[in-house]
Write a protein that holds these residues in place. Structure first.
Motif, mmCIF file in Angstrom:
data_model
loop_
_atom_site.group_PDB
_atom_site.id
_atom_site.type_symbol
_atom_site.label_atom_id
_atom_site.label_comp_id
_atom_site.label_asym_id
_atom_site.label_seq_id
_atom_site.Cartn_x
_atom_site.Cartn_y
_atom_site.Cartn_z
ATOM 1 N N SER A 285 -3.541 7.939 1.726
ATOM 2 C CA SER A 285 -2.406 7.855 0.538
ATOM 3 C C SER A 285 -1.482 8.887 1.065
ATOM 4 C CB SER A 285 -3.437 8.322 -0.271
ATOM 5 O OG SER A 285 -3.767 9.550 -0.404
ATOM 6 N N ASP A 286 -0.465 9.085 0.124
ATOM 7 C CA ASP A 286 0.451 9.576 -0.011
ATOM 8 C C ASP A 286 1.257 10.250 1.436
ATOM 9 O OD1 ASP A 286 2.575 11.375 -1.188
ATOM 10 O OD2 ASP A 286 0.874 12.316 -2.668
ATOM 11 N N HIS A 287 1.211 9.351 2.186
ATOM 12 C CA HIS A 287 1.852 10.361 3.230
ATOM 13 C C HIS A 287 3.801 8.765 3.446
ATOM 14 C CE1 HIS A 287 2.772 10.902 7.580
ATOM 15 N NE2 HIS A 287 1.589 11.998 7.324
ATOM 16 N N PRO A 288 4.354 9.663 4.308
ATOM 17 C CA PRO A 288 5.491 9.048 4.087
ATOM 18 C C PRO A 288 5.520 7.470 5.408
ATOM 19 C CG PRO A 288 6.336 11.328 4.975
ATOM 20 C CD PRO A 288 4.413 10.662 4.350
ATOM 21 N N GLU A 289 4.402 8.238 6.476
ATOM 22 C CA GLU A 289 4.676 6.904 7.658
ATOM 23 C C GLU A 289 2.725 6.220 7.665
ATOM 24 O OE1 GLU A 289 6.708 7.325 11.596
ATOM 25 O OE2 GLU A 289 6.268 9.715 10.999
ATOM 26 N N ALA A 290 2.553 6.129 6.194
ATOM 27 C CA ALA A 290 0.990 5.578 6.077
ATOM 28 C C ALA A 290 0.043 4.595 6.841
ATOM 29 C CB ALA A 290 0.617 5.664 4.605
ATOM 30 N N SER A 291 1.636 3.800 7.494
ATOM 31 C CA SER A 291 1.144 2.440 8.354
ATOM 32 C C SER A 291 0.812 3.027 9.699
ATOM 33 C CB SER A 291 1.585 1.268 8.243
ATOM 34 O OG SER A 291 3.068 1.774 9.017
ATOM 35 N N ALA B 195 7.497 -2.949 16.076
ATOM 36 C CA ALA B 195 8.225 -3.985 15.145
ATOM 37 C C ALA B 195 7.806 -3.997 13.686
ATOM 38 C CB ALA B 195 8.738 -5.172 15.159
ATOM 39 N N ALA B 196 6.518 -4.243 14.423
ATOM 40 C CA ALA B 196 5.041 -4.578 13.195
ATOM 41 C C ALA B 196 5.059 -3.049 11.985
ATOM 42 C CB ALA B 196 3.770 -5.336 13.791
ATOM 43 N N LEU B 197 4.754 -1.720 13.119
ATOM 44 C CA LEU B 197 4.267 -1.388 12.315
ATOM 45 C C LEU B 197 5.990 -0.064 11.737
ATOM 46 C CD1 LEU B 197 2.810 1.254 14.695
ATOM 47 C CD2 LEU B 197 1.897 -0.129 13.045
ATOM 48 N N ASP B 198 6.795 -0.489 11.504
ATOM 49 C CA ASP B 198 8.520 -0.477 11.145
ATOM 50 C C ASP B 198 8.200 -1.234 10.108
ATOM 51 O OD1 ASP B 198 8.563 1.494 12.685
ATOM 52 O OD2 ASP B 198 10.025 0.165 14.301
ATOM 53 N N SER B 199 7.810 -2.473 9.709
ATOM 54 C CA SER B 199 7.796 -3.319 8.733
ATOM 55 C C SER B 199 6.274 -2.873 7.974
ATOM 56 C CB SER B 199 7.388 -4.185 9.372
ATOM 57 O OG SER B 199 6.464 -4.960 9.462
ATOM 58 N N LEU B 200 5.507 -2.582 8.184
ATOM 59 C CA LEU B 200 4.479 -1.935 7.469
ATOM 60 C C LEU B 200 4.837 -0.626 6.196
ATOM 61 C CD1 LEU B 200 1.439 -2.360 9.558
ATOM 62 C CD2 LEU B 200 2.069 -3.845 7.516
ATOM 63 N N THR C 283 6.747 -0.996 -2.583
ATOM 64 C CA THR C 283 7.744 -1.358 -3.860
ATOM 65 C C THR C 283 6.360 -2.748 -4.403
ATOM 66 O OG1 THR C 283 9.013 -2.261 -3.359
ATOM 67 C CG2 THR C 283 9.227 -0.093 -4.695
ATOM 68 N N GLN C 284 6.247 -3.180 -2.636
ATOM 69 C CA GLN C 284 5.649 -4.530 -2.499
ATOM 70 C C GLN C 284 4.450 -4.159 -1.456
ATOM 71 O OE1 GLN C 284 7.638 -7.686 -0.373
ATOM 72 N NE2 GLN C 284 9.880 -6.578 -0.044
ATOM 73 N N VAL C 285 3.374 -5.368 -1.225
ATOM 74 C CA VAL C 285 2.421 -5.035 -0.338
ATOM 75 C C VAL C 285 3.192 -5.810 1.069
ATOM 76 C CG1 VAL C 285 0.984 -7.296 -0.695
ATOM 77 C CG2 VAL C 285 0.139 -4.856 0.167
ATOM 78 N N HIS C 286 2.828 -5.162 2.009
ATOM 79 C CA HIS C 286 2.686 -5.568 3.789
ATOM 80 C C HIS C 286 1.647 -5.197 4.374
ATOM 81 C CE1 HIS C 286 7.018 -4.126 2.463
ATOM 82 N NE2 HIS C 286 6.636 -3.108 1.887
ATOM 83 N N ILE C 287 1.564 -6.711 5.145
ATOM 84 C CA ILE C 287 0.178 -6.465 5.410
ATOM 85 C C ILE C 287 0.885 -7.761 6.994
ATOM 86 C CG2 ILE C 287 -0.089 -8.899 4.495
ATOM 87 C CD1 ILE C 287 -3.656 -8.106 4.222
ATOM 88 N N ILE C 288 -0.301 -7.180 8.114
ATOM 89 C CA ILE C 288 -0.059 -7.576 9.992
ATOM 90 C C ILE C 288 -1.492 -7.728 9.690
ATOM 91 C CG2 ILE C 288 0.155 -7.647 12.110
ATOM 92 C CD1 ILE C 288 3.267 -5.832 10.839
#
Ligand code: 5GP
Ligand code: MG
Length: 459
Positions: A8-14, A57-62, A39-44
């Motif tokens: 929680s509450d980390h700019p690079e959570a993923s 790229a996957a991590l950047d999209s999360l 503001t929406q959910v992202h999932i891989i």
């Protein structure tokens, strides 16, 4: 078994979650996944190792400052893509994601009840039940919502939820599976084991208590308990200490490496071998116990077998010529060390007995004069319903056999197991563990349908 993470509450959570998954890879190698929220959910998520599932790229999209993550080892449901986690649903425009470690024991009752009420299930995982129950439980207040929902579950769950930007973590009342809390900058990190906190430089705060629920929003954390929690009924999985958890982790109020060394030392007290040349482990899992055994017995410790860490998945089908290939590709004995020697082989556990037998054969072929095997837990004779993939009793090699008969199957000159009392005696709080796989004393009622495919109509 599985590994779970919450940030929680980390700019690079993923990205933190991804590193955390690396540290928890040993808890599940079948699939991995991360869900994050801005503001929406992202999932891989996909089948494979953490390394296979994600790239930059996957991590950047999360995106987002909240994330949950999972590594999977299937204990309910088969190993197909639909059964990867986190499991995500949207209910009344609100995304709810869950990642779960453990097995529920009232899966079938809950599943049938929910289906009778109109739920449509997409997977054969017990974890999907959690989100259906959440959607059905009145949810004006997060605290009441999660207590009311989780109170309906029986069995083993260490679980993380992400509901929009709120992170929730919980452990069942017995505390079967571990779950730890760390501080990470302004926010928090939840993880199955402390080795994930170490890797991400989160500071260990404490374990989530059995029956505890933590609700984390931004840098604010609230803690509450399920009704009916009883500290005297803790039943932490002792097999996490024996085999499953990583030795650099601190779980169940102890360090796993030190517990394993104590198990080995206790075994040496109970079942020494006279005039042995050296003690060797079956790597890697047996290493720590073998060290403890060798120190206690004052016999040299040797690494008589080398493990290849790069095996991955191989496409070569063993032919008659390459018949032992599968065993040797992973572990190769050093015949110059073993030849002509009387060796004590220390191993953490025997489950089905097949890998132990093939390794003993390799040690024999490398020239050992005598092989005395010592196991740092009692015979495993009962299946696990709380998250470890111990099959039916019939598949467990020690079931219905004497130790001498198991020794004959494994093809060793002698075999001894650690006693139940001896095993418990080296635990810090020996009354706080589940040992049902050795004793059949199940701390929570077991399901009548015992198959891991119970929700797939295969049982
Ligand atoms: P067996 O001889 O019973 O076929 O295999 C015993 C080996 O399996 C031991 O080295 C032990 O460390 C390992 N082991 C114990 N439990 C598990 C488990 O749940 N999963 C996997 N992959 N290995 C296990
Ligand atoms: Mg092993």
């Amino acid at each position: 078994m599985c590994g779970i993470i919450g940030i929680s509450d980390h700019p690079e959570a993923s990205k933190i979650a991804y590193l955390g998954l690396y540290a928890l890879q040993h808890r599940g190698e079948e699939a991995a996944g991360i869900a994050s929220y801005d503001t929406q959910v992202h999932i891989i998520k996909d089948r494979g190792l953490v390394f296979d599932v994600f790239n930059e790229a996957a991590l950047d999209s999360l995106k987002g400052s909240v994330a949950i993550a999972h590594t999977r080892y299937s204990t309910t449901g088969s190993s197909n893509v639909k059964n990867c986690q986190p499991f995500l649903v949207t209910h009344r425009n609100r995304p709810i994601a869950v990642a779960h470690n453990g097995n529920l024991t009232n899966t079938e009752e809950l599943y049938r009840k929910l289906e009778d009420e109109g739920s449509i299930f997409q997977t054969s995982m017990d974890s999907e039940i959690l989100v259906h129950l959440l959607a059905k439980t009145p949810n004006h207040d997060y605290k009441k919502w999660f207590v009311d929902m989780l109170a309906q579950l029986k069995g083993a769950f260490s679980v993380v939820f992400m509901v929009e930007d709120t992170l929730v973590g919980a452990r069942d009342r017995q505390g079967f599976r571990p779950l730890v809390l760390g501080k990470l900058g302004d926010g928090y990190m939840l993880a199955s084991e402390t080795c994930a906190l170490d890797l991400t430089k989160a500071e260990f705060i404490r374990e989530i208590e059995p029956g505890e629920i933590v609700i984390i929003k931004g840098s604010k954390i609230e803690s509450l308990f399920l009704p009916g929690c009883d500290k005297s009924k803790k039943a932490q999985c002792i097999f996490e200490n024996i085999y499953f958890a990583r030795p650099d982790s601190h779980i169940f109020n102890d360090n796993v490496y030190l517990v394993r060394k104590r198990l080995g030392a206790q075994l040496a007290k109970e079942s020494p071998v006279k005039d042995a040349d050296f003690v060797m482990p079956i790597p890697d899992s047996g290493v720590y116990a073998a060290l403890g055994y060798a120190n206690e017995l004052k016999v040299p410790f040797e690494v008589g077998m080398i493990r290849n860490h790069y095996i991955g998945r191989t496409f070569i089908q063993p032919s008659q010529f390459l018949r032992d290939f599968r065993v040797r590709v992973k572990l190769n004995p050093i015949s110059d060390v073993i030849r002509g020697k009387k060796v004590i082989v220390v191993e953490d556990s025997i489950v089905r007995g097949t890998t132990s037998r093939s390794r003993v054969r390799e040690i024999r072929k490398a020239g050992a004069k005598e092989i005395h095997m010592r196991i740092t837990c009692p015979p495993i004779i009962f299946p696990c319903f709380y998250g470890i993939d111990f099959p039916s009793s019939e598949e467990l090699i020690a079931y219905g056999k004497t130790v001498a008969e198991v020794a004959k199957f494994i093809e060793v000159d002698s075999l001894e197991y650690l006693s139940l009392d001896g095993m418990l005696s080296v635990m810090k709080d020996s009354g706080a563990f589940c040992h049902a796989c050795f004793t059949g004393k199940y701390p929570v009622d077991v399901p009548s349908n015992k198959s891991k495919y119970q929700l797939e109509g295969k049982a």
